[in-house]
Scaffold this motif. Structure first.
Motif, short mmCIF file in Angstrom:
data_model
loop_
_atom_site.label_atom_id
_atom_site.label_comp_id
_atom_site.label_asym_id
_atom_site.label_seq_id
_atom_site.Cartn_x
_atom_site.Cartn_y
_atom_site.Cartn_z
N ALA A 214 -18.53 2.22 -5.21
CA ALA A 214 -17.46 2.20 -4.21
C ALA A 214 -18.00 1.51 -2.96
CB ALA A 214 -17.00 3.61 -3.90
N PRO A 215 -17.98 0.17 -2.95
CA PRO A 215 -18.69 -0.58 -1.90
C PRO A 215 -18.07 -0.57 -0.52
CG PRO A 215 -17.54 -2.07 -3.37
CD PRO A 215 -17.40 -0.70 -3.96
N GLY A 216 -16.81 -0.11 -0.39
CA GLY A 216 -16.23 -0.15 0.95
C GLY A 216 -14.88 0.54 1.03
N ASP A 217 -14.40 0.68 2.26
CA ASP A 217 -13.11 1.33 2.54
C ASP A 217 -12.22 0.37 3.32
OD1 ASP A 217 -14.27 3.63 1.48
OD2 ASP A 217 -14.83 4.41 3.45
N PHE A 218 -10.92 0.52 3.13
CA PHE A 218 -9.94 -0.23 3.91
C PHE A 218 -9.20 0.74 4.83
CE2 PHE A 218 -10.66 -2.90 0.24
CZ PHE A 218 -10.68 -4.18 0.78
N VAL A 219 -9.17 0.44 6.12
CA VAL A 219 -8.53 1.29 7.12
C VAL A 219 -7.36 0.51 7.71
CG1 VAL A 219 -8.84 2.59 9.25
CG2 VAL A 219 -10.74 2.40 7.62
N PHE A 220 -6.18 1.16 7.74
CA PHE A 220 -4.98 0.45 8.20
C PHE A 220 -3.97 1.43 8.74
CE2 PHE A 220 -4.67 1.57 3.78
CZ PHE A 220 -3.38 2.07 3.63
N ASP A 221 -3.02 0.90 9.50
CA ASP A 221 -1.91 1.70 10.02
C ASP A 221 -0.65 1.37 9.24
OD1 ASP A 221 -3.39 2.95 12.09
OD2 ASP A 221 -3.24 1.13 13.31
N LEU A 222 0.07 2.42 8.84
CA LEU A 222 1.32 2.24 8.10
C LEU A 222 2.26 3.38 8.45
CD1 LEU A 222 2.88 0.64 5.91
CD2 LEU A 222 1.83 2.16 4.21
N ARG A 223 3.49 3.04 8.82
CA ARG A 223 4.50 4.02 9.20
C ARG A 223 4.02 4.95 10.30
NH1 ARG A 223 7.01 0.72 6.53
NH2 ARG A 223 8.53 1.20 4.91
N GLY A 224 3.28 4.39 11.27
CA GLY A 224 2.83 5.15 12.42
C GLY A 224 1.64 6.06 12.18
N GLU A 225 1.02 5.98 11.01
CA GLU A 225 -0.14 6.80 10.69
C GLU A 225 -1.30 5.92 10.26
OE1 GLU A 225 -0.39 10.13 10.87
OE2 GLU A 225 1.70 10.53 11.44
N THR B 252 -7.35 2.45 -6.54
CA THR B 252 -6.43 3.31 -7.29
C THR B 252 -5.87 4.32 -6.29
OG1 THR B 252 -8.20 4.85 -7.88
CG2 THR B 252 -7.79 3.03 -9.40
N PHE B 253 -4.56 4.51 -6.29
CA PHE B 253 -3.96 5.40 -5.29
C PHE B 253 -2.73 6.11 -5.85
CE2 PHE B 253 -1.39 1.62 -4.85
CZ PHE B 253 -0.13 2.08 -4.49
N THR B 254 -2.46 7.27 -5.27
CA THR B 254 -1.18 7.94 -5.51
C THR B 254 -0.45 8.03 -4.17
OG1 THR B 254 -2.14 10.14 -5.18
CG2 THR B 254 -2.03 9.32 -7.45
N ASP B 255 0.85 8.28 -4.27
CA ASP B 255 1.67 8.50 -3.08
C ASP B 255 2.78 9.45 -3.49
OD1 ASP B 255 4.36 6.70 -3.40
OD2 ASP B 255 2.66 5.78 -4.43
N LEU C 177 2.76 9.73 1.84
CA LEU C 177 4.06 9.14 2.11
C LEU C 177 4.53 8.41 0.86
CD1 LEU C 177 3.72 5.88 4.20
CD2 LEU C 177 1.78 6.99 3.16
N ARG C 178 5.81 8.06 0.83
CA ARG C 178 6.36 7.31 -0.29
C ARG C 178 6.11 5.82 -0.10
NH1 ARG C 178 10.02 9.44 -3.79
NH2 ARG C 178 11.10 7.42 -3.96
#
Length: 197
Positions: free
Chosen positions: A84-95, A112-115, A172-173
């Motif tokens: 797991a070489p890295g992380d992505f950090v971002f803002d979406l829907r105010g969070e 890989t993600f769930t929502d 979130l959806r």
């Protein structure tokens, strides 16, 4: 012939094989275009493209050699570790959100993600984003959920797909990207949303 994790094989009838490494053992995975779940596949449902679901993200490399433990969809399920070489950090829907990425060879990363659509509108096992590793120690990248895809496991249980780590469960959806395979009614393809996590 010596087989390694990069071996590609061909079989009669258009079948193709790849070698995957799991816990130090090599596994042969065969893709059969005549399999009922592929013959009966009519397409993949997706949400309409919406640029609001594409965001700029900061890529934060992890310490060298970081591994994450995941569950793989095998029978029975098994635990495995992936780089797991890295992380992505971002803002979406105010969070603010963080997604951990797995290295899957070369400069390709897999998220890989769930929502909150997982298990109802989309596969319970989550969806995937595949993107290039950003250049340099840190950098900006574009996370585009319109490019989210359903995992290989939705088409064949032979694929030992990893379930998303706890860190990649978005609260979130995400109504973007692929939703689910669509099969002919007479095809016994199982649940369109897959196993819940």
């Amino acid at each position: 012939m010596e087989l390694t994790h990069v071996s590609r094989l061909s079989f009669p009838g258009g079948r193709r094989g790849t070698i995957e490494e799991l816990r130090g053992a090599h596994v042969l995975v065969v893709w059969d275009p005549a399999a009922p779940t592929l013959v009966g596949l009519r397409g993949i449902e997706a949400w309409p493209w919406d640029p609001a679901w594409a965001v700029e993200a900061e890529y934060r490399p992890a310490d060298a050699g970081r591994l994450l433990e995941v569950t793989r969809l095998t029978s029975p399920s098994m635990r495995d570790t992936l780089p797991a070489p890295g992380d992505f950090v971002f803002d979406l829907r105010g969070e603010r959100h963080t997604l951990r990425a797995f290295g899957v060879g070369g400069d390709t990363l897999l998220i890989t993600f769930t929502d909150r659509t997982s298990g109802t509108d989309t596969p319970g096992m989550g969806r995937w984003l595949i993107l290039p590793r950003p250049k340099g120690a840190t950098g900006m990248a574009r996370i585009d959920f319109n490019r989210a895809v359903v995992p290989h496991h939705m088409f064949s249980a032979a694929f030992p797909c990893p379930l998303p780590p706890r860190e990649n469960r978005l609260p979130l959806r995400i109504e973007a990207g692929e939703r689910a395979p669509v099969f002919d009614e007479e095809t016994a393809a199982g649940s369109a949303t897959g196993p819940a996590v």
